[in-house]
Structure formats: C-alpha cells, structure tokens
Scaffold this motif. Structure first.
Motif, short mmCIF file in Angstrom:
data_model
loop_
_atom_site.label_atom_id
_atom_site.label_comp_id
_atom_site.label_asym_id
_atom_site.label_seq_id
_atom_site.Cartn_x
_atom_site.Cartn_y
_atom_site.Cartn_z
N ILE A 21 0.84 -1.21 0.00
CA ILE A 21 0.00 0.00 0.00
C ILE A 21 0.86 1.24 0.00
CG2 ILE A 21 -1.66 1.33 1.35
CD1 ILE A 21 -2.80 -1.36 2.36
N LYS A 22 1.92 1.26 0.81
CA LYS A 22 2.82 2.41 0.89
C LYS A 22 3.50 2.66 -0.44
CE LYS A 22 6.74 4.22 3.53
NZ LYS A 22 7.70 3.94 4.60
N LYS A 23 3.92 1.55 -1.11
CA LYS A 23 4.61 1.69 -2.40
C LYS A 23 3.68 2.30 -3.44
CE LYS A 23 7.25 -1.69 -3.52
NZ LYS A 23 7.71 -3.05 -3.96
N ASP A 24 2.42 1.82 -3.47
CA ASP A 24 1.45 2.35 -4.43
C ASP A 24 1.17 3.82 -4.18
OD1 ASP A 24 -0.53 -0.71 -4.50
OD2 ASP A 24 1.30 -0.13 -5.59
N SER A 25 1.07 4.22 -2.91
CA SER A 25 0.77 5.62 -2.59
C SER A 25 1.88 6.54 -3.02
CB SER A 25 0.48 5.77 -1.10
OG SER A 25 1.65 5.49 -0.35
N VAL A 26 3.13 6.11 -2.95
CA VAL A 26 4.26 6.94 -3.37
C VAL A 26 4.20 7.21 -4.86
CG1 VAL A 26 6.76 7.00 -3.64
CG2 VAL A 26 5.75 6.22 -1.48
N VAL A 27 3.84 6.18 -5.65
CA VAL A 27 3.77 6.33 -7.10
C VAL A 27 2.70 7.36 -7.48
CG1 VAL A 27 3.20 5.16 -9.26
CG2 VAL A 27 4.63 4.02 -7.54
N VAL A 28 1.53 7.28 -6.82
CA VAL A 28 0.45 8.20 -7.12
C VAL A 28 0.82 9.62 -6.77
CG1 VAL A 28 -1.93 8.81 -6.52
CG2 VAL A 28 -1.31 6.41 -6.86
N ASP A 29 1.48 9.82 -5.64
CA ASP A 29 1.79 11.17 -5.16
C ASP A 29 2.83 11.88 -6.01
OD1 ASP A 29 1.48 10.31 -1.63
OD2 ASP A 29 -0.01 10.83 -3.13
N THR A 30 3.59 11.17 -6.84
CA THR A 30 4.64 11.83 -7.63
C THR A 30 4.08 12.56 -8.84
OG1 THR A 30 4.99 9.79 -8.89
CG2 THR A 30 6.38 10.14 -6.95
N VAL A 31 2.83 12.33 -9.18
CA VAL A 31 2.24 12.95 -10.37
C VAL A 31 1.64 14.31 -10.01
CG1 VAL A 31 0.54 12.71 -12.21
CG2 VAL A 31 1.74 10.69 -11.35
N LYS A 32 2.15 15.37 -10.63
CA LYS A 32 1.62 16.72 -10.42
C LYS A 32 1.34 17.33 -11.79
CE LYS A 32 4.14 17.61 -6.12
NZ LYS A 32 5.07 18.50 -5.41
N HIS A 33 0.19 17.94 -11.93
CA HIS A 33 -0.22 18.47 -13.22
C HIS A 33 -0.04 19.99 -13.34
CE1 HIS A 33 -1.68 14.49 -14.02
NE2 HIS A 33 -2.57 14.55 -13.03
N TRP A 34 -0.09 20.70 -12.22
CA TRP A 34 0.13 22.15 -12.23
C TRP A 34 1.55 22.46 -11.78
CZ3 TRP A 34 -2.20 26.15 -14.29
CH2 TRP A 34 -3.57 26.10 -14.57
N SER A 35 2.19 23.38 -12.47
CA SER A 35 3.50 23.86 -12.03
C SER A 35 3.51 25.38 -12.11
CB SER A 35 4.63 23.28 -12.88
OG SER A 35 4.51 23.73 -14.22
N VAL A 36 4.18 26.02 -11.18
CA VAL A 36 4.27 27.47 -11.13
C VAL A 36 5.74 27.86 -11.03
CG1 VAL A 36 3.65 29.56 -9.87
CG2 VAL A 36 2.05 27.64 -9.97
N LEU A 37 6.20 28.62 -12.01
CA LEU A 37 7.55 29.15 -12.00
C LEU A 37 7.45 30.66 -12.08
CD1 LEU A 37 10.61 28.75 -12.08
CD2 LEU A 37 10.46 28.60 -14.57
N GLY A 38 7.87 31.35 -11.03
CA GLY A 38 7.72 32.80 -11.00
C GLY A 38 8.94 33.51 -10.46
N LYS A 39 9.16 34.71 -10.95
CA LYS A 39 10.29 35.52 -10.49
C LYS A 39 9.80 36.91 -10.15
CE LYS A 39 14.99 36.97 -11.62
NZ LYS A 39 16.06 36.98 -12.64
N ASN A 40 10.14 37.37 -8.94
CA ASN A 40 9.79 38.71 -8.48
C ASN A 40 11.08 39.50 -8.29
OD1 ASN A 40 6.81 37.99 -7.67
ND2 ASN A 40 8.10 36.45 -6.69
N THR A 41 11.15 40.70 -8.87
CA THR A 41 12.38 41.49 -8.80
C THR A 41 12.10 42.90 -8.31
OG1 THR A 41 12.16 42.16 -11.13
CG2 THR A 41 13.48 40.20 -10.67
N LEU A 42 13.06 43.45 -7.58
CA LEU A 42 13.04 44.84 -7.15
C LEU A 42 14.48 45.34 -7.19
CD1 LEU A 42 11.52 47.28 -6.04
CD2 LEU A 42 11.88 46.37 -3.74
N MET A 43 14.75 46.27 -8.10
CA MET A 43 16.12 46.72 -8.33
C MET A 43 16.24 48.23 -8.13
SD MET A 43 17.20 44.41 -11.63
CE MET A 43 17.15 42.60 -11.52
N PHE A 44 17.41 48.65 -7.66
CA PHE A 44 17.68 50.06 -7.41
C PHE A 44 19.01 50.46 -8.06
CE2 PHE A 44 15.14 48.56 -3.84
CZ PHE A 44 14.15 49.54 -3.74
N ASN A 45 19.10 51.74 -8.43
CA ASN A 45 20.38 52.29 -8.86
C ASN A 45 20.48 53.72 -8.36
OD1 ASN A 45 19.44 54.21 -11.17
ND2 ASN A 45 18.47 52.26 -11.67
N GLN A 46 21.70 54.15 -8.07
CA GLN A 46 21.91 55.47 -7.48
C GLN A 46 23.31 55.97 -7.81
OE1 GLN A 46 24.11 55.95 -4.60
NE2 GLN A 46 23.65 58.14 -4.37
#
Length: 307
Positions: A21-46
């Motif tokens: 049962i544990k082995k089967d649950s690990v296989v199921v949990d590895t499947v992910k359909h949504w992925s989010v890749l994001g970058k937030n930036t805040l830059m200064f110059n003076q």
C-alpha cells in the motif's frame, strides 16, 4: 507453539500488505499536473557627485517586475499561461522623473497533443503599458505618444504548437485576429498606430502570427531567454511584417540577489517607420518561486533523451 506460529504468520502478512500500500501511494503522489515558475524582482540604482571634475548629476532609480509561468499538463492537454509586468523610474537632479521601464504582457495558450511534441492549439495575448510615454526621453512636458492601452494589442488565433521540452516552444497561427486599441482620445488621430480616421479607437487585422521562446543555460547561474514573434496582415500590405525580438540575460548571484540585462528590438510600420531598440541593466533583489513538477521534467516522458 501452533498459536505462536499462527500469530507470526498473520503479522508477516499484514506487514507485507502495508508495504504494498505504501509503495502504491508513493507512485500516485509523484504525479503533479500544475506547475508554477515565478520571479519577483526589485532593483535600485543610485549615483551621487560632489565637486566631481568629470561631471555628472545625482540620480536615483528603481525597477520592479514579475515574470510568472503557470503550466497545466495532463495526458494530452497542455495549458500554458504567462504573466509579465514591469515598471521603473529614474529621478535625475535638474531633469526630474522619467520612466525607464513599462511593460504589460499576458498570454494564454491551450494545446491538445496529436503527435510527439506537437499540439493543435489556440490562444490569446494582451500587450500594453501602464502609463503615458512622451517624446524627448519621456519628458512629461513634451508631446505625448503613448498611454495605457494606447496602443494595446490583443491577439487571438488558432494553429499548432511545437514543444519538445520546457526550453523550446514554437507556436504558429495561420488564423489570427490582431486588434490594436488606442483608448486615449488625444492619440486617436488618423495614421497613429494604423488608425484609419480621426476618432477611431481600434483597428482589426487578420493574418499570420508566429511566436517562439528559447531558453539557454550558458553556465551555472547564467541563463538566457530569447523570445521572437512575427505578424503579417493578410488584408493590407502583408509584406509589412511586425517583427519583435527580446533577450533576457539573468545572472544569479545568490538566492535573493541577481542581475538582469535585457534587449528588445521591434519594427512595426504602424508605430514608426524605424527600428526600435531598448536596453536595460539592473541588479537587486530577486525571489524565484518554483512549485510543482512539469510532466516534461519527468524521466518517463523525456523521450528525446537516450536512456
């Protein structure tokens, strides 16, 4: 003794079942359909000067931006959403505040796989800016030449998408509508952004649109993202191509600090009959969000890699 052996046998059976049962649950949990890749930036110059013979003017500037890619992948479905927003200003003594960055770019594309790496796709995109732009280096006292949704470009079309992995995406839409919006009444003049008559607020074009994104890892913590697009209007001067190319070189210093160099080249006959060029350089705070595992990242889907 028999009772003891019976109890041991039951315990072993329960243990083996629990492991299955544990082995089967690990296989199921590895499947992910949504992925989010994001970058937030805040830059200064003076920069500051005092009795500096070489000359110079005190100035301070900032730039903030977000760049998100939200992707859904399941079976033969691929849905990719991109959100890019950025704004920046610079204040120079004796000159005043000027806009240095202003971009609004949102797109979505859905595809249904019909062959390896190929999808029948449809999508839409919106491009504009947040505030007014002026001649003479964005001088607010000069002539206004642009504003929010003036121009604004909305594309919607149907075609095919080629996507062998996360680093390369090419979309070709032989059926594409392109709406140009000019919602600032001061800019609704014949000829501005292709408008046919004074007072017009939009222009509809029908033609071919091609988009491509190619990402390259030059070395550790140094990545280059290339984007390119071409549009041809079937109904009026198809030879007047709208061409755009953009490059973003990201140099990651550590988890929270990075440097960006950007180059944008654009030619649009309806805007100005010259090639437009924009370049920026900045260093500052950056935070990257990477949540989820894309289907194309999984080894069992990377058919192009020799195993």
């Amino acid at each position: 003794m028999k009772k003891f052996l019976l109890l041991v046998g039951i315990a072993v059976e329960i243990f083996v079942s629990a492991q299955d049962i544990k082995k089967d649950s690990v296989v199921v949990d590895t499947v992910k359909h949504w992925s989010v890749l994001g970058k937030n930036t805040l830059m200064f110059n003076q920069a500051a000067f005092s009795n500096w013979v070489g000359g110079g003017a005190n100035n301070v500037g900032w730039l903030a931006g977000i760049d998100y890619n939200l992707t859904y992948e399941k079976d033969k479905d691929l849905w990719e959403n991109i959100i890019i927003m950025g704004y920046g200003q610079n204040n120079t003594k004796g000159v005043g505040t000027r806009k240095t960055q202003d971009v609004l770019n949102i797109s979505t594309n859905y595809g249904r796989q019909f062959s390896k790496s190929w999808y029948i796709s449809s999508g839409a995109s919106l491009q504009s800016q947040f505030s007014a732009g002026y001649e003479d280096g964005n001088n607010p006292e000069a002539k206004k030449i642009s504003n929010f949704m003036a121009p604004g470009y909305f594309n919607m079309g149907l075609g095919v998408t080629y996507r062998p992995d996360d680093n390369l995406t090419v979309t070709l839409r032989p059926v594409n509508g392109r709406w140009t919006f000019v919602l600032d009444t001061d800019l609704q003049k014949a000829g501005n952004y292709g408008l046919k008559a004074d007072g017009d607020s939009s222009l509809l074009q029908f033609g071919f649109l091609g988009n491509a994104v190619y990402k390259v890892k030059l070395m550790e913590n140094v990545n280059l993202t290339n984007t390119a697009s071409v549009f041809s209007n079937y109904l009026d001067h198809p030879e007047r191509l709208v061409l755009a190319y953009g490059a973003v070189l990201n140099l990651k210093i550590n988890k929270y600090i990075s440097s960006n160099i950007t180059v944008d080249v654009l030619y649009d006959h309806n805007q100005i009959k010259k090639t437009q060029l924009k370049q920026t350089l900045g260093i500052g705070l950056a935070y990257t969000l990477n949540n989820g595992v894309k289907r194309s990242d999984r080894k069992d889907n990377q058919w192009w890699i020799k195993k």
